[in-house]
Design a protein around this motif. Structure first.
Motif, PDB file in Angstrom:
ATOM      1  N   ALA A  58       0.822  -1.235   0.014  1.00  0.00           N
ATOM      2  CA  ALA A  58      -0.095   0.088   0.025  1.00  0.00           C
ATOM      3  C   ALA A  58       0.936   1.278   0.051  1.00  0.00           C
ATOM      4  O   ALA A  58       0.643   2.251  -0.586  1.00  0.00           O
ATOM      5  N   GLN A  59       1.994   1.176   0.629  1.00  0.00           N
ATOM      6  CA  GLN A  59       2.953   2.348   0.845  1.00  0.00           C
ATOM      7  C   GLN A  59       3.428   2.532  -0.651  1.00  0.00           C
ATOM      8  O   GLN A  59       3.915   3.693  -1.049  1.00  0.00           O
ATOM      9  N   TRP A  60       3.836   1.204  -1.277  1.00  0.00           N
ATOM     10  CA  TRP A  60       4.468   1.314  -2.743  1.00  0.00           C
ATOM     11  C   TRP A  60       3.458   2.038  -3.638  1.00  0.00           C
ATOM     12  O   TRP A  60       3.821   2.896  -4.586  1.00  0.00           O
ATOM     13  N   LEU A  61       2.209   1.613  -3.366  1.00  0.00           N
ATOM     14  CA  LEU A  61       1.213   2.349  -4.215  1.00  0.00           C
ATOM     15  C   LEU A  61       1.035   3.720  -4.160  1.00  0.00           C
ATOM     16  O   LEU A  61       0.792   4.415  -5.127  1.00  0.00           O
ATOM     17  N   VAL A  62       0.916   4.418  -2.776  1.00  0.00           N
ATOM     18  CA  VAL A  62       0.875   5.715  -2.580  1.00  0.00           C
ATOM     19  C   VAL A  62       2.131   6.310  -3.273  1.00  0.00           C
ATOM     20  O   VAL A  62       1.890   7.301  -3.963  1.00  0.00           O
ATOM     21  N   LEU A  63       3.453   5.775  -3.139  1.00  0.00           N
ATOM     22  CA  LEU A  63       4.542   6.373  -3.417  1.00  0.00           C
ATOM     23  C   LEU A  63       4.448   6.508  -5.152  1.00  0.00           C
ATOM     24  O   LEU A  63       4.781   7.558  -5.876  1.00  0.00           O
ATOM     25  N   GLY A  64       3.883   5.443  -5.996  1.00  0.00           N
ATOM     26  CA  GLY A  64       3.788   5.352  -7.212  1.00  0.00           C
ATOM     27  C   GLY A  64       2.704   6.365  -7.715  1.00  0.00           C
ATOM     28  O   GLY A  64       3.096   7.159  -8.894  1.00  0.00           O
ATOM     29  N   VAL A  65       1.702   6.586  -7.092  1.00  0.00           N
ATOM     30  CA  VAL A  65       0.802   7.473  -7.585  1.00  0.00           C
ATOM     31  C   VAL A  65       1.295   9.004  -7.343  1.00  0.00           C
ATOM     32  O   VAL A  65       1.068   9.911  -8.095  1.00  0.00           O
ATOM     33  N   ILE A  66       2.132   9.182  -6.277  1.00  0.00           N
ATOM     34  CA  ILE A  66       2.645  10.447  -6.256  1.00  0.00           C
ATOM     35  C   ILE A  66       3.768  10.734  -7.165  1.00  0.00           C
ATOM     36  O   ILE A  66       3.750  11.704  -7.662  1.00  0.00           O
TER      37      ILE A  66
END
Length: 92
Positions: A58-66
């Protein structure tokens, strides 16, 4: 431009009013280079810390979206995009 007199025309074609910014004074190149180096060092350090503390998908997903959002903003506001007006010159 057809109904202007010589003073209005010369005022319109002043070099400091050109869209390209040829008449604008730029700052120190040395200061800009120093700022760039410092910003890169800080940015790399923050990236290393962020990548080392991510624990879940989930943290990787947030970083990717940013990252994708920032790339989209850079493309939308970049000076080389079509329609940015960077190639528009007045009086030339």
């Amino acid at each position: 431009m057809a109904n202007t007199d010589i003073t209005q025309r010369s005022q319109y074609e002043r070099s400091d009013l050109l869209a390209g910014g040829e008449g604008l004074r730029r700052g120190s190149e040395k200061g800009s280079a120093i700022y760039t180096v410092i910003a890169l060092i800080i940015g790399i350090a923050l990236c290393v810390v962020a990548l080392s503390t991510i624990e879940s998908w989930a943290q990787w997903l947030v970083l990717g979206v940013i990252v994708v959002t920032m790339l989209a903003i850079m493309a939308a506001l970049g000076p080389n995009r079509k329609g940015s007006g960077s190639s528009f010159k007045v009086g030339r």
